[in-house]
Design a protein around this motif. Structure first.
Motif, PDB file in Angstrom:
ATOM      1  N   THR A 124       0.832  -1.210   0.000  1.00  0.00           N
ATOM      2  CA  THR A 124       0.000   0.000   0.000  1.00  0.00           C
ATOM      3  C   THR A 124       0.867   1.262   0.000  1.00  0.00           C
ATOM      4  O   THR A 124       0.374   2.348  -0.284  1.00  0.00           O
ATOM      5  CB  THR A 124      -0.946   0.034   1.220  1.00  0.00           C
ATOM      6  N   ARG A 125       2.137   1.124   0.363  1.00  0.00           N
ATOM      7  CA  ARG A 125       3.120   2.193   0.146  1.00  0.00           C
ATOM      8  C   ARG A 125       4.482   1.531   0.043  1.00  0.00           C
ATOM      9  O   ARG A 125       4.743   0.523   0.702  1.00  0.00           O
ATOM     10  CB  ARG A 125       3.089   3.246   1.263  1.00  0.00           C
ATOM     11  N   THR A 160     -11.537  -3.356   3.868  1.00  0.00           N
ATOM     12  CA  THR A 160     -10.973  -4.275   2.874  1.00  0.00           C
ATOM     13  C   THR A 160     -11.939  -5.426   2.609  1.00  0.00           C
ATOM     14  O   THR A 160     -12.580  -5.928   3.528  1.00  0.00           O
ATOM     15  CB  THR A 160      -9.617  -4.830   3.363  1.00  0.00           C
ATOM     16  N   GLU A 161     -12.024  -5.820   1.353  1.00  0.00           N
ATOM     17  CA  GLU A 161     -13.031  -6.818   0.958  1.00  0.00           C
ATOM     18  C   GLU A 161     -12.458  -8.223   0.893  1.00  0.00           C
ATOM     19  O   GLU A 161     -12.956  -9.073   0.163  1.00  0.00           O
ATOM     20  CB  GLU A 161     -13.608  -6.417  -0.412  1.00  0.00           C
ATOM     21  N   MET A 162     -11.401  -8.487   1.623  1.00  0.00           N
ATOM     22  CA  MET A 162     -10.749  -9.795   1.605  1.00  0.00           C
ATOM     23  C   MET A 162     -10.427 -10.156   3.052  1.00  0.00           C
ATOM     24  O   MET A 162     -10.483  -9.279   3.907  1.00  0.00           O
ATOM     25  CB  MET A 162      -9.467  -9.710   0.763  1.00  0.00           C
ATOM     26  N   PRO A 163     -10.094 -11.424   3.329  1.00  0.00           N
ATOM     27  CA  PRO A 163      -9.663 -11.739   4.694  1.00  0.00           C
ATOM     28  C   PRO A 163      -8.509 -10.819   5.076  1.00  0.00           C
ATOM     29  O   PRO A 163      -7.551 -10.673   4.312  1.00  0.00           O
ATOM     30  CB  PRO A 163      -9.207 -13.197   4.589  1.00  0.00           C
ATOM     31  N   SER A 164      -8.617 -10.176   6.232  1.00  0.00           N
ATOM     32  CA  SER A 164      -7.600  -9.178   6.564  1.00  0.00           C
ATOM     33  C   SER A 164      -7.279  -9.196   8.051  1.00  0.00           C
ATOM     34  O   SER A 164      -8.154  -9.426   8.888  1.00  0.00           O
ATOM     35  CB  SER A 164      -8.067  -7.791   6.139  1.00  0.00           C
ATOM     36  N   VAL A 165      -6.004  -8.979   8.344  1.00  0.00           N
ATOM     37  CA  VAL A 165      -5.544  -8.952   9.730  1.00  0.00           C
ATOM     38  C   VAL A 165      -4.558  -7.804   9.926  1.00  0.00           C
ATOM     39  O   VAL A 165      -3.973  -7.303   8.967  1.00  0.00           O
ATOM     40  CB  VAL A 165      -4.870 -10.287  10.162  1.00  0.00           C
ATOM     41  N   LEU A 166      -4.395  -7.428  11.179  1.00  0.00           N
ATOM     42  CA  LEU A 166      -3.419  -6.404  11.551  1.00  0.00           C
ATOM     43  C   LEU A 166      -2.537  -6.994  12.640  1.00  0.00           C
ATOM     44  O   LEU A 166      -3.038  -7.439  13.671  1.00  0.00           O
ATOM     45  CB  LEU A 166      -4.140  -5.138  12.036  1.00  0.00           C
ATOM     46  N   ALA A 167      -1.233  -7.052  12.371  1.00  0.00           N
ATOM     47  CA  ALA A 167      -0.310  -7.640  13.340  1.00  0.00           C
ATOM     48  C   ALA A 167       0.527  -6.550  13.995  1.00  0.00           C
ATOM     49  O   ALA A 167       1.075  -5.684  13.322  1.00  0.00           O
ATOM     50  CB  ALA A 167       0.596  -8.654  12.645  1.00  0.00           C
ATOM     51  N   GLU A 168       0.605  -6.606  15.319  1.00  0.00           N
ATOM     52  CA  GLU A 168       1.506  -5.739  16.090  1.00  0.00           C
ATOM     53  C   GLU A 168       2.708  -6.631  16.397  1.00  0.00           C
ATOM     54  O   GLU A 168       2.652  -7.483  17.285  1.00  0.00           O
ATOM     55  CB  GLU A 168       0.826  -5.258  17.378  1.00  0.00           C
ATOM     56  N   ASN A 201      -8.461  -3.076  -2.359  1.00  0.00           N
ATOM     57  CA  ASN A 201      -9.662  -3.528  -3.073  1.00  0.00           C
ATOM     58  C   ASN A 201      -9.474  -3.427  -4.588  1.00  0.00           C
ATOM     59  O   ASN A 201      -9.899  -4.320  -5.331  1.00  0.00           O
ATOM     60  CB  ASN A 201     -10.888  -2.723  -2.625  1.00  0.00           C
ATOM     61  N   ALA A 202      -8.824  -2.342  -5.048  1.00  0.00           N
ATOM     62  CA  ALA A 202      -8.605  -2.184  -6.494  1.00  0.00           C
ATOM     63  C   ALA A 202      -7.672  -3.280  -7.013  1.00  0.00           C
ATOM     64  O   ALA A 202      -7.821  -3.751  -8.143  1.00  0.00           O
ATOM     65  CB  ALA A 202      -8.027  -0.805  -6.793  1.00  0.00           C
ATOM     66  N   ALA A 203      -6.717  -3.686  -6.186  1.00  0.00           N
ATOM     67  CA  ALA A 203      -5.769  -4.730  -6.604  1.00  0.00           C
ATOM     68  C   ALA A 203      -6.408  -6.118  -6.565  1.00  0.00           C
ATOM     69  O   ALA A 203      -5.830  -7.080  -7.029  1.00  0.00           O
ATOM     70  CB  ALA A 203      -4.539  -4.703  -5.697  1.00  0.00           C
ATOM     71  N   GLN A 253      -7.241   5.336   1.654  1.00  0.00           N
ATOM     72  CA  GLN A 253      -6.422   5.069   0.469  1.00  0.00           C
ATOM     73  C   GLN A 253      -5.849   3.648   0.510  1.00  0.00           C
ATOM     74  O   GLN A 253      -5.795   2.954  -0.513  1.00  0.00           O
ATOM     75  CB  GLN A 253      -5.267   6.078   0.378  1.00  0.00           C
ATOM     76  N   ARG A 254      -5.452   3.207   1.684  1.00  0.00           N
ATOM     77  CA  ARG A 254      -4.905   1.844   1.814  1.00  0.00           C
ATOM     78  C   ARG A 254      -5.971   0.813   1.448  1.00  0.00           C
ATOM     79  O   ARG A 254      -5.717  -0.163   0.747  1.00  0.00           O
ATOM     80  CB  ARG A 254      -4.423   1.600   3.250  1.00  0.00           C
TER      81      ARG A 254
END
Ligand SMILES: [Zn+2]
Length: 256
Positions: free
Chosen positions: A72-73, A197-205, A89-91, A83-84
């Motif tokens: 995303t960047r 986000t339209e897909m399985p998504s996670v955020l890891a710390e 989603n566009a990809a 934007q992210r």
């Protein structure tokens, strides 16, 4: 027709997504923060630099395994959360992994944790979500639309599976050399990037820069590489469990 004669309807059974034989081909990596938003700062390191460095390492590892990767960047750029989400989603990414580094007020604590979308159950998680969601780019008017899409498909279950794969690998890899590392587990929180986000998504710390020892380790490329390798391995493991040829045998063997 008299519906009562049929007795109470059984609740619909969930469909196991494995039946669709959905492969993972494209992975969206989201290095947290960037540009005018440094994220957490401590011990001479900035979250935005660490997340980009780790994401690039994960991208190189996954590309070497034949997966297509979208970042995303790919520089020190400012990106709103909206934007992210739009990039992912566009990809048409198959999975989304947002990479962050935690900062916990209690300096001694250090650990790793992985989130998927859901209501936060504890106030500290809510504070973290608030901090990570600052500058979301979405307006209040967008929220109904965002929330409507959340639980309508298998995305929620798949996100949990992905979160378990990520957290399990990350903790196992890093705890090996850091016996005092805390497994803070898989948690749910309403992070904006997970909502949109339209897909399985996670955020890891993936670390805690508020901890002196962690900050020292994060200065080392070898430690960042270890984090990246465990993230890449967990994505590969999740992807392998979704592969058409291996899905059934793997699941019978008790794989995730
Ligand atoms: Zn962050």
């Amino acid at each position: 027709m008299d519906g009562a004669a049929l007795g109470p309807l059984a609740p619909p059974r969930a469909i196991d997504p494995a039946v669709f034989r959905l492969a993972v081909r494209k992975v969206v990596l989201d290095p947290g923060h960037g540009g005018s938003d440094p994220g957490a700062i401590a011990g001479g390191v900035r979250e935005k630099d660490l997340t980009l460095d780790i994401a690039r390492r994960v991208a190189a590892l996954l590309a070497g395994q034949g997966l297509s990767v979208v970042l995303t960047r790919d520089g020190d750029e400012t990106r709103s959360l909206q934007q992210r989400v739009e990039i992912a989603n566009a990809a048409r990414g198959d999975i989304f992994l947002s990479i962050h580094v935690n900062s916990i007020p209690t300096e001694r604590r250090r650990g790793v944790e992985t989130y998927y979308l859901g209501a936060a159950t504890d106030p500290t998680v809510e504070r973290l979500a608030g901090a990570e969601n600052s500058g979301s780019g979405y307006s209040l008017a967008d929220f109904r639309h965002l929330l409507e899409g959340v639980y309508v498909d298998v995305r929620h279950d798949e996100s949990r599976r992905l979160a378990q794969a990520v957290q399990g690998r990350l903790f196992a890899a890093l705890a090996h050399d850091n016996p005092q590392l805390e497994d803070r587990g898989v948690k749910q929180a309403p992070f904006v990037v997970l909502v949109g986000t339209e897909m399985p998504s996670v955020l890891a710390e993936v670390a805690c820069i508020s901890n002196h020892e962690d900050a020292e380790l994060l200065h080392q490329g070898s430690y960042r590489q270890e984090i990246a390798a465990s993230l890449a391995a967990s994505v590969r493991r999740y992807a392998a469990a979704r592969e058409p040829q291996t899905t059934v045998a793997h699941r019978r063997a008790g794989g995730v």
